[in-house]
Design a protein around this motif. Structure first.
Motif, PDB file in Angstrom:
ATOM      1  N   LEU A 473      35.546 -19.765 -33.900  1.00  0.00           N
ATOM      2  CA  LEU A 473      36.740 -19.241 -33.241  1.00  0.00           C
ATOM      3  C   LEU A 473      37.961 -19.939 -33.827  1.00  0.00           C
ATOM      4  N   PRO A 474      38.769 -19.236 -34.634  1.00  0.00           N
ATOM      5  CA  PRO A 474      39.929 -19.889 -35.251  1.00  0.00           C
ATOM      6  C   PRO A 474      41.156 -19.835 -34.336  1.00  0.00           C
ATOM      7  N   ILE A 475      41.731 -20.995 -34.071  1.00  0.00           N
ATOM      8  CA  ILE A 475      42.983 -21.081 -33.320  1.00  0.00           C
ATOM      9  C   ILE A 475      44.017 -21.749 -34.218  1.00  0.00           C
ATOM     10  N   THR A 476      45.106 -21.042 -34.464  1.00  0.00           N
ATOM     11  CA  THR A 476      46.136 -21.556 -35.366  1.00  0.00           C
ATOM     12  C   THR A 476      47.049 -22.529 -34.630  1.00  0.00           C
ATOM     13  N   THR A 477      47.361 -23.622 -35.300  1.00  0.00           N
ATOM     14  CA  THR A 477      48.243 -24.634 -34.722  1.00  0.00           C
ATOM     15  C   THR A 477      49.203 -25.154 -35.787  1.00  0.00           C
ATOM     16  N   GLY A 482      47.062 -35.001 -34.222  1.00  0.00           N
ATOM     17  CA  GLY A 482      46.107 -34.616 -33.196  1.00  0.00           C
ATOM     18  C   GLY A 482      45.996 -33.131 -32.964  1.00  0.00           C
ATOM     19  N   PHE A 483      46.957 -32.335 -33.538  1.00  0.00           N
ATOM     20  CA  PHE A 483      46.962 -30.881 -33.368  1.00  0.00           C
ATOM     21  C   PHE A 483      46.918 -30.527 -31.871  1.00  0.00           C
ATOM     22  N   ILE A 484      46.047 -29.613 -31.453  1.00  0.00           N
ATOM     23  CA  ILE A 484      46.015 -29.239 -30.032  1.00  0.00           C
ATOM     24  C   ILE A 484      44.982 -30.060 -29.267  1.00  0.00           C
ATOM     25  N   VAL A 485      43.729 -30.009 -29.704  1.00  0.00           N
ATOM     26  CA  VAL A 485      42.635 -30.567 -28.899  1.00  0.00           C
ATOM     27  C   VAL A 485      42.720 -32.081 -28.774  1.00  0.00           C
ATOM     28  N   ASN A 486      42.786 -32.791 -29.889  1.00  0.00           N
ATOM     29  CA  ASN A 486      42.807 -34.255 -29.804  1.00  0.00           C
ATOM     30  C   ASN A 486      44.091 -34.766 -29.160  1.00  0.00           C
ATOM     31  N   SER A 622      51.011 -20.319 -28.086  1.00  0.00           N
ATOM     32  CA  SER A 622      50.956 -19.622 -26.805  1.00  0.00           C
ATOM     33  C   SER A 622      50.057 -20.361 -25.824  1.00  0.00           C
ATOM     34  N   GLU A 623      50.195 -20.023 -24.548  1.00  0.00           N
ATOM     35  CA  GLU A 623      49.287 -20.537 -23.522  1.00  0.00           C
ATOM     36  C   GLU A 623      47.844 -20.165 -23.856  1.00  0.00           C
ATOM     37  N   GLU A 624      47.643 -18.933 -24.343  1.00  0.00           N
ATOM     38  CA  GLU A 624      46.299 -18.466 -24.678  1.00  0.00           C
ATOM     39  C   GLU A 624      45.649 -19.364 -25.723  1.00  0.00           C
ATOM     40  N   ASP A 625      46.421 -19.743 -26.740  1.00  0.00           N
ATOM     41  CA  ASP A 625      45.865 -20.588 -27.799  1.00  0.00           C
ATOM     42  C   ASP A 625      45.439 -21.945 -27.248  1.00  0.00           C
ATOM     43  N   VAL A 626      46.254 -22.507 -26.373  1.00  0.00           N
ATOM     44  CA  VAL A 626      45.917 -23.806 -25.780  1.00  0.00           C
ATOM     45  C   VAL A 626      44.671 -23.684 -24.909  1.00  0.00           C
ATOM     46  N   ASP A 627      44.624 -22.652 -24.079  1.00  0.00           N
ATOM     47  CA  ASP A 627      43.461 -22.464 -23.211  1.00  0.00           C
ATOM     48  C   ASP A 627      42.185 -22.306 -24.032  1.00  0.00           C
ATOM     49  N   ALA A 628      42.231 -21.470 -25.061  1.00  0.00           N
ATOM     50  CA  ALA A 628      41.050 -21.249 -25.890  1.00  0.00           C
ATOM     51  C   ALA A 628      40.641 -22.530 -26.607  1.00  0.00           C
ATOM     52  N   ALA A 629      41.610 -23.264 -27.147  1.00  0.00           N
ATOM     53  CA  ALA A 629      41.306 -24.492 -27.884  1.00  0.00           C
ATOM     54  C   ALA A 629      40.633 -25.530 -26.995  1.00  0.00           C
ATOM     55  N   LEU A 630      41.142 -25.715 -25.775  1.00  0.00           N
ATOM     56  CA  LEU A 630      40.580 -26.741 -24.889  1.00  0.00           C
ATOM     57  C   LEU A 630      39.239 -26.316 -24.310  1.00  0.00           C
ATOM     58  N   ILE A 631      39.045 -25.033 -24.065  1.00  0.00           N
ATOM     59  CA  ILE A 631      37.754 -24.567 -23.543  1.00  0.00           C
ATOM     60  C   ILE A 631      36.673 -24.699 -24.605  1.00  0.00           C
ATOM     61  N   GLY A 633      36.873 -26.238 -27.629  1.00  0.00           N
ATOM     62  CA  GLY A 633      36.855 -27.451 -28.442  1.00  0.00           C
ATOM     63  C   GLY A 633      36.686 -28.726 -27.646  1.00  0.00           C
ATOM     64  N   ALA A 634      36.924 -28.667 -26.324  1.00  0.00           N
ATOM     65  CA  ALA A 634      36.860 -29.885 -25.518  1.00  0.00           C
ATOM     66  C   ALA A 634      36.059 -29.704 -24.234  1.00  0.00           C
ATOM     67  N   GLY A 635      35.500 -28.531 -24.017  1.00  0.00           N
ATOM     68  CA  GLY A 635      34.663 -28.325 -22.836  1.00  0.00           C
ATOM     69  C   GLY A 635      35.430 -28.209 -21.540  1.00  0.00           C
ATOM     70  N   PHE A 636      36.723 -27.812 -21.604  1.00  0.00           N
ATOM     71  CA  PHE A 636      37.473 -27.608 -20.367  1.00  0.00           C
ATOM     72  C   PHE A 636      36.817 -26.474 -19.582  1.00  0.00           C
ATOM     73  N   ALA A 637      36.787 -26.608 -18.263  1.00  0.00           N
ATOM     74  CA  ALA A 637      36.054 -25.682 -17.396  1.00  0.00           C
ATOM     75  C   ALA A 637      36.440 -24.224 -17.632  1.00  0.00           C
ATOM     76  N   PRO A 638      35.531 -23.402 -18.194  1.00  0.00           N
ATOM     77  CA  PRO A 638      35.866 -21.994 -18.457  1.00  0.00           C
ATOM     78  C   PRO A 638      36.184 -21.216 -17.189  1.00  0.00           C
ATOM     79  N   PHE A 639      35.475 -21.516 -16.085  1.00  0.00           N
ATOM     80  CA  PHE A 639      35.692 -20.740 -14.863  1.00  0.00           C
ATOM     81  C   PHE A 639      37.071 -20.992 -14.269  1.00  0.00           C
ATOM     82  N   ARG A 640      37.768 -22.026 -14.745  1.00  0.00           N
ATOM     83  CA  ARG A 640      39.145 -22.281 -14.301  1.00  0.00           C
ATOM     84  C   ARG A 640      40.166 -21.619 -15.224  1.00  0.00           C
ATOM     85  N   GLY A 641      39.682 -20.991 -16.298  1.00  0.00           N
ATOM     86  CA  GLY A 641      40.581 -20.231 -17.162  1.00  0.00           C
ATOM     87  C   GLY A 641      41.356 -21.057 -18.162  1.00  0.00           C
ATOM     88  N   GLY A 642      40.966 -22.316 -18.379  1.00  0.00           N
ATOM     89  CA  GLY A 642      41.696 -23.172 -19.306  1.00  0.00           C
ATOM     90  C   GLY A 642      42.780 -23.963 -18.597  1.00  0.00           C
TER      91      GLY A 642
END
Length: 681
Positions: A473-477, A482-486, A622-631, A633-642
């Motif tokens: 899943l490519p997310i552009t940053t 640290g980019f987005i995830v780190n 975008s918010e979408e990019d951050v949500d996708a990256a953290l879900i 790439g970092a295991g953020f709770a998917p059921f919470r939507g990022g």
């Protein structure tokens, strides 16, 4: 409507109903498709053929199931009505006065499989993948799958597939009894026609006795308790209610036709839940980002890849690219890492099936050890995966750029260094892009595609297209330490370390995060990442974001020096045996009544705050990019939507107010980002 389904009759009196949704790459079952299908069935009912074959005209597969995007636009009553109409239609297929065959290929998922289950027979092409994945979207099957699949292949096997949302291939499906026959494409039509003359398979006497014995209330109660126990090992009922509600239905109704009415009500109920809405949003977001990055075979210019650095990351990147159909050469300054990487790659190849992309060689022949680095001269993409030392990377760029093709792209796998700093070592800095993979490469779906100020549009597009082509899943940053995830994850991990310094048990910290829904607690995450790597990333980030990072807790360096780096040393914040953290059990009293909420806020709010800052600085688009990256790439709770999905559910103003409270108590690292004003404006 009739342009979705067509009906043709051959000279032998067999009717062929073909589905082909205009303007879509895959067939889905929406209201229009069901109404068109109803017209076809009416024709069959009024003029009964010798047999009916249902198939897809799409190259991609049979049917992908329901159009989940439309569910958000429908009320519960509208959803209930659509599901009821769909079920009535499938029951009419079952009641036809002629034999029916589903001739499937490619993907046969969700509602598509439920259509196939309503037929007397199912013939599958040997590339078929089938399943009922609705539970992954917080839903249950909607067109009778909870009844028909267990009734066909057995309660235990059927419920296992439904509860896990698992997909089976053609071979496994035939073994389970899901498919009557699996054949290559050249035999598919003949096999479908032949099945029309066969009686539907019925369970043998022993299988029937076993089925009847299991379908009693006491037996179902026992099976249901086992299902709940196994499901709780993977997910929590308050986070993911769907599988537990499906188990309740099974326990109440068993393999009984009445189950389908209860299924309709449950589907309508679950479709309106917060968890399902968020999981559907995440699914659609993932599909959207892959679609945006996808390039056709002709447009993707990358065919050959050269990887520099055969360590843990470089070796896995090389193996994964070879597995997915690319020719890959792998080089390192030493021979031993190359040999070790090739050995690990062979194990990966045994476990996975290859996507050839036109290269029919097995993946072991596409991964080429290259001690002298000769492959660099033929490569379309060169991936640098050397240690995180800026001077070393600059030296490598200066050495290998003159040997590269003029059209070749350079990608760095750095996790924390700025690309702008590296680009100065290149004569053509526009060809440099970041491809930040996550460890382990074979399991983590995310790749951050990083652009710096001079990255060309071609380099960015080709790099993202390559990431999508290898099923990532490519997310552009934008370029930034640290980019987005780190960048977002580091304050979260450091706050866990501060809590430990203050005397909070690491088990309580991890329990608070997991109770929130994180895939793994931050203390254990740090041990898995490696305290040495986590410390190095934190120090790099602190140079650019001193207020955000704050003082690095001394416990990190002390633990690293006196105990170890974590899992790889068998000891870090936790002790490890066979890779498993040795933790004491958190008491039930600590887990109830929101007692862990203050710990959770200390962890999650800094992460949310950094995400807002990433938007404010323009690092993320975008918010979408951050949500996708953290879900992903970092295991953020998917059921919470990022992170932003959760922040908006909690309320932006309450989030800012809670950050201000933590700021007054714990310092400036909690000061609310200016980015929150963008979200409220």
């Amino acid at each position: 409507m009739t342009d979705i389904w067509t009906l043709e009759r051959d000279d032998d009196g067999v009717a062929w109903a073909g589905m082909d949704m205009p303007g879509r790459s895959a067939n889905v079952l929406d209201r229009a498709a069901l109404e068109s299908f109803n017209t076809i069935i009416e024709q069959i009912e009024s003029d009964t053929p010798e047999g009916l074959v249902i198939y897809s005209k799409k190259a991609s597969g049979f049917m992908a199931g329901a159009d989940v995007e439309t569910l958000d636009e429908m009320s519960a009553n509208e959803i209930r009505a659509m599901i009821t109409d769909g079920k009535d239609l499938l029951e009419r297929i079952e009641d036809l006065d002629c034999p029916t065959v589903a001739m499937v290929h490619g993907h046969c998922m969700g509602g598509g499989l439920e259509v196939a289950l309503a037929c007397d027979h199912r013939v599958a092409r040997d590339d078929t993948k089938a399943g009922l994945p609705e539970v992954k979207l917080g839903l249950c099957p909607g067109l009778g799958g909870t009844y028909r699949l267990p009734a066909l292949i057995g309660a235990a096997e059927g419920m296992q597939l439904i509860l896990a949302g698992k997909t089976v291939d053609a071979k496994k499906g035939a073994k389970l009894g899901l498919f009557d026959e699996t054949v290559p494409q050249r035999h598919l039509h003949a096999a479908a026609r032949a099945q029309l003359g066969e009686e539907p398979k019925k369970p043998g006497r022993l299988d029937a006795l076993k089925r009847d014995a299991l379908d009693t209330r006491p037996a179902r109660g026992f099976m249901a308790s086992q299902m709940r126990r196994k499901t709780k090992e993977k997910v929590r009922p308050d986070h993911y209610p769907a599988p537990f509600r499906i188990i309740d239905l099974f326990e109440e109704h068993g393999i009984d036709h009445d189950l389908m009415d209860a299924e309709t009500e449950l589907f309508a109920e679950l479709s309106g839940s917060v968890a399902s809405r968020n999981l559907r949003r995440v699914f659609l977001l993932q599909e959207k980002k892959k679609r945006e990055a996808r390039l056709s075979e002709d447009d993707l210019e990358i065919r050959r890849v050269h990887v520099i650095g055969a360590g843990a990351m470089g070796g896995e990147i090389a193996a994964w690219a070879a597995l997915k159909g690319f020719e890959v050469t792998l080089t390192d300054v030493q021979l031993d890492p190359i040999a070790e990487a090739i050995g690990k790659a062979q194990k990966l190849f045994w476990k996975k099936s290859a996507k050839t992309r036109g290269d029919l060689r097995p993946p072991r022949n596409r991964l080429i050890p290259d001690p002298r680095g000769d492959g660099i001269e033929r490569a379309d993409l060169v991936i640098e995966a050397a240690p995180e030392k800026l001077d070393l990377k600059e030296q490598l760029f200066e050495e290998f750029e003159p040997r590269m093709k003029q059209t070749a792209i350079i990608a760095t796998n750095t996790s924390s260094l700025k690309l702008k700093s590296m680009a100065s070592a290149l004569k053509r800095p526009g060809r440099l892009v970041g491809l930040h993979f996550f460890n382990p490469v074979s399991k983590m779906p995310l790749v951050e595609v990083v652009r710096h100020g001079r990255t060309t549009e071609r380099a960015l597009t080709q790099a993202a297209g390559f990431a999508e082509a290898i099923d990532k899943l490519p997310i552009t940053t934008k370029d930034g330490a640290g980019f987005i995830v780190n960048r977002a994850l580091t304050p979260y991990l450091l706050e866990a370390a501060r809590l430990m310094e203050e005397g909070t048990d690491p088990e309580l910290i991890d329990a608070a995060a997991e109770q929130f829904g994180m895939a793994q607690g931050p203390v254990e995450v740090a041990d898995h990442v490696g305290l040495d790597i986590a410390l190095d990333v934190a120090e790099h980030l602190r140079e650019d974001y001193p207020k955000e990072i704050g003082e690095i807790p001394a416990i990190v360096k002390k633990t690293l020096e006196t105990r170890g780096a974590g899992v790889k040393d068998g000891c870090g914040f936790y002790d490890y045996e066979d890779g498993e953290a040795q933790k004491h059990k958190v008491s039930d009293d600590d887990l109830r009544d929101g007692r862990l909420d203050p710990i959770c806020d200390r962890l999650i709010l800094p992460l949310l705050n950094t995400c807002a800052e990433l938007l404010y600085e323009g690092i993320a688009d975008s918010e979408e990019d951050v949500d996708a990256a953290l879900i992903f790439g970092a295991g953020f709770a998917p059921f919470r939507g990022g992170p932003f999905g959760y922040a908006r559910y909690r309320g932006i103003e309450p989030v800012v107010a809670d950050l201000e409270k933590l700021q007054s108590k714990h310092g400036e690292r909690f000061a609310p980002s200016e980015g929150w004003s963008i979200l409220t404006g």
